[in-house]
Every structure is written in structure tokens, then in C-alpha cells.
Scaffold this active site. Structure first.
Site, short mmCIF file in Angstrom:
data_model
loop_
_atom_site.label_atom_id
_atom_site.label_comp_id
_atom_site.label_asym_id
_atom_site.label_seq_id
_atom_site.Cartn_x
_atom_site.Cartn_y
_atom_site.Cartn_z
CB THR A 138 0.80 9.64 -6.23
OG1 THR A 138 1.23 8.31 -5.93
CG2 THR A 138 -0.50 9.61 -7.00
CG ASN B 287 7.47 0.34 -9.51
OD1 ASN B 287 7.69 0.72 -10.67
ND2 ASN B 287 6.27 -0.05 -9.12
CB ALA C 190 10.15 11.67 1.96
CB CYS D 224 1.00 1.93 -5.35
SG CYS D 224 2.77 1.98 -5.20
N1 PLP Z 1 6.72 6.20 -8.81
C1 PLP Z 1 7.28 5.01 -8.52
C2 PLP Z 1 8.27 4.42 -9.45
C3 PLP Z 1 6.93 4.35 -7.33
O1 PLP Z 1 7.50 3.17 -7.04
C4 PLP Z 1 5.98 4.94 -6.46
C5 PLP Z 1 5.53 4.24 -5.25
O2 PLP Z 1 5.70 3.05 -5.10
C6 PLP Z 1 5.43 6.18 -6.82
C7 PLP Z 1 5.82 6.78 -8.00
C8 PLP Z 1 4.42 6.87 -5.95
O3 PLP Z 1 5.06 7.51 -4.87
P1 PLP Z 1 4.23 7.90 -3.55
O4 PLP Z 1 3.99 6.62 -2.81
O5 PLP Z 1 5.14 8.84 -2.81
O6 PLP Z 1 2.99 8.55 -3.99
#
Ligand code: PLP
Length: 365
Positions: free
Chosen positions: A70, A138, A188, A308
Site C-alpha cells: 500500500t 488480485n 512480503a 483489504c
Molecule cells: N496491490 C495488490 C494487487 C494487492 O493484492 C495488495 C494486497 O492485497 C496490495 C497492493 C497491498 O499490499 P499490502 O497488503 O502489503 O499493503
């Protein structure tokens, strides 16, 4: 529990656990301190940075650690004030919400693949744009034609950022310099490393402004004491599962899909290149949140759209962008730890839930 929600997060893998424990036992200092403890921390941090750089095909000086995907996505989009910004309609919320008002949004086709003609139209007349397109989605696992995006955008002297959070580890040809990217986001916890650590890979010398003001760590790109523990876990996690072990997950995923499609399921994005572990699986007529709860009662973890959004279950904007008005799609995402027995149990549960749903509908009508 049968865990089929790998795209949300993965438990720490054994290499990451060992590496993190080992680091905690050593208790070195702040990597910016000049004493022995600090220097020792710095050496451990730089080793982790090099491992990650080798893995994704960039220089270690190009790896800027962040608190996760993020933050890296926010940094990429907010680090170039004044540039016209172009994103796709199926980007993660951390791209869609970080994009400024007036950003150009490129649509996707019914199979979830970026519409290159629409990209060409959106690029018309833009001066040195910043274009952010994800490597793989995702929710559907659909892989985007990032090479073709790079060609088009570089012809306009623009920059390309790629959110590769879901592709990392799962796909062999995810290689920063071979793809000729300018920036790339990785995280990670999608590959068995700790949560709270990720990185923005920034091409050497690119002047991406920092989101945070402070001590000027990481060459000023990202102030704040580096998360050495996280970086160590990230590097260790990456080398445990090869892309070929993720590729073998495809056999299980394909078996699951063909078995369920024979009894009424639908899969979105199936006709195109996808991640080997992801299935956007529809149970016609049964809402995704109800499915998630029904599977949960049977000890099976799946998700309805992205995880998320602070536990909220909402209908998928990704499917909407693909022109599909449906709230009956769940995301099933496997990992190298998924077994044939896990998949058999899921298939059995799916059929049972579907049948009882059909029966209930018949009784009501
Ligand atoms: N980008 C994609 C495509 C994701 O699937 C996600 C989390 O699901 C993120 C960004 C965000 O990553 P983080 O959870 O490390 O903030």
C-alpha cells in the site's frame, strides 16, 4: 482449517520464521548507528536487500523498503507531482485511491485484460505520463500485457509503474530490468514473509519524492528507521518457494475448476493468462458473502473480493469493470502448501452448498 485465501496473505513460511528468530536472538542495533551493533544491523539489512534485488532482477540500490504494498503504491503515484496519471479500472484500492482526481482510467475487456486500444486513446496528447498497471489482478489472477504497456509509454517518454504484489514469486518472468519498468511494487506477506514490509523498486536515479519527512534514510526516498526484522523475513521467504512450486499449484487449480464447471460453476478470466493459483469462481444465484460464510462453517477459508477493505464484504468492482454484474463470485487462491485433499474437500463442500441452495430455492418457488 483449509486455507484457500493465499492472495489475501500467507502464513510465515519456515525459512522466514527461522531467519526472523535468528535475527531476534542477535539483537543488533539501529542500522544507522555507527557502533558495532549498528554496523551489524546494516550488514544484515543490505544482505536482505541484495537477495531481494537478485530475485526481482534489479540493483540493490533500487530497492526502497516500505511498510508494504500500500505504501509503495502511494509513493509511486504521489512521488511525481504534476505528471498526468493513467491507471487501469481494476487496480488495487491503494492505486485507485492514491490516484489524483482527473487521473485517466483505462478499461479492461470481458476477460479482464487491459484494453490496449483504450490505453492508446487515453495516452493521446499526454506529456510524459506516469502509467500504473498491475502485473496480475488480485481477484481474478488475470495477467496484464505489461511489456506492451511499457513500449507504448516509453515511446512518449513516460514512466511505467507496475503493482507486482500478486505476481511476485508466482511467475518466473517477473523481472524488473527485463520488463524495462521504471518502478515496481512488491510485498512480503503474499509470499510467506511478514506483514508490514514491502518495497518500491525505483530505477536508479529516478527522482521519486518521499512520502515521509525525517532522517533521510534510504537515500532520502523513505525516511524512518528501516524494518530490518521484516526485510530479513522477506528475503528468506522469497527463496523458499520457487516459481515452479507455484506453477505446480496450477494442476490442482485446473482440476478444481474443471470438476466444478461440470456441475454448474463458472470461472471468470479463465480464457486468458492467469496466475497459477487463483480462481474467480461463481456459484450461480448464491451471493458471495453467503458462500464465504457457508465455507467458513465447514472450516474452509476463501474470500469474496479483496480482503483489504477492513473486513467488509462488498460486491466486486473488478467484475463490474469486466462488464459482469454479479455478486456470486468468490476468490479461491491456492498456495504451494495446498494439497489434493484440500482441493477434494473444497470441491465436495462446493457441491453440497450448491445443492442445498438449489433445493432451498425450489422449496420457496
Ligand atoms: N496491490 C495488490 C494487487 C494487492 O493484492 C495488495 C494486497 O492485497 C496490495 C497492493 C497491498 O499490499 P499490502 O497488503 O502489503 O499493503
Amino acid at each position: 482449517m483449509i486455507y484457500l485465501d493465499a492472495n489475501a496473505t500467507l502464513p510465515l513460511n519456515s525459512s522466514a520464521i527461522l531467519a526472523v528468530k535468528d535475527f531476534m536472538d542477535q539483537m543488533p542495533g539501529n542500522p544507522s548507528s555507527v557502533h558495532q551493533g549498528g554496523r551489524s544491523s546494516r550488514a544484515i539489512l543490505e544482505k536482505a536487500r541484495q537477495t531481494i534485488a537478485d530475485y526481482v532482477g534489479c540493483l540493490s540500490s533500487e530497492v526502497v523498503f516500505t511498510s508494504g504494498g500500500t505504501e509503495a503504491n502511494n509513493m509511486a503515484l504521489k512521488g511525481f507531482k504534476g505528471k498526468p496519471i493513467v491507471i487501469s479500472a481494476v487496480e488495487h484500492a491503494s492505486i485507485r485511491r492514491a490516484a489524483p482526481e482527473g487521473a485517466h482510467v483505462v478499461c479492461v475487456a470481458k476477460d479482464g485484460v487491459l484494453d490496449l486500444e483504450d490505453l492508446d486513446q487515453k495516452l493521446e496528447g499526454l506529456e510524459k505520463p506516469l502509467v500504473s498497471i498491475m502485473f496480475a489482478n488480485n481477484e481474478t489472477g488475470v495477467i496484464q500485457p505489461i511489456g506492451q504497456v511499457v513500449e507504448r509509454v516509453h515511446a512518449l517518454e513516460g514512466l511505467v509503474h507496475c503493482d507486482a504484489v500478486q505476481g511476485l514469486g508466482k511467475i518466473e518472468d517477473l523481472h524488473f530490468s527485463e520488463l524495462n519498468l521504471d518502478m515496481m511494487t512488491i510485498s512480503a506477506h503474499k509470499v510467506g514473509g511478514p506483514t508490514g514490509i514491502g518495497a518500491l523498486i525505483i530505477k536508479d536515479g529516478l527522482p521519486c519524492a518521499s512520502l515521509l519527512q525525517g532522517g533521510g534514510q534510504q537515500k532520502g526516498y523513505r525516511s524512518g528507521t528501516e524494518n530490518v526484522l521484516g526485510a530479513v523475513g522477506f528475503a528468506a521467504a522469497l527463496v523458499e518457494d520457487s516459481a515452479s512450486s507455484w506453477q505446480s499449484v496450477k494442476v490442482l487449480r485446473d482440476f478444481m475448476e474443471s470438476t466444478l464447471c461440470a456441475v454448474g460453476a463458472k470461472v471468470e478470466g479463465r480464457s486468458t493468462d492467469r496466475l497459477p493459483n487463483t480462481s474467480c469462481l461463481r456459484m450461480p444465484g448464491f451471493s458471495a458473502p453467503s458462500q464465504v460464510m457457508a465455507f467458513d462453517l465447514q472450516g474452509i477459508a476463501v474470500s469474496a473480493g479483496p480482503a483489504c477493505s477492513s473486513g467488509k464484504i462488498s460486491s466486486s468492482f473488478v467484475l463490474k469493470a469486466m462488464g459482469i454484474e454479479a455478486d456470486d463470485a468468490i476468490r479461491v487462491s491456492l498456495s504451494p502448501r495446498t494439497t489434493q485433499e484440500d482441493v477434494d474437500s473444497f470441491v465436495h463442500a462446493w457441491k453440497e452448498i450448491y445443492q442445498s441452495q438449489l433445493l432451498r430455492k425450489k422449496e420457496v418457488s
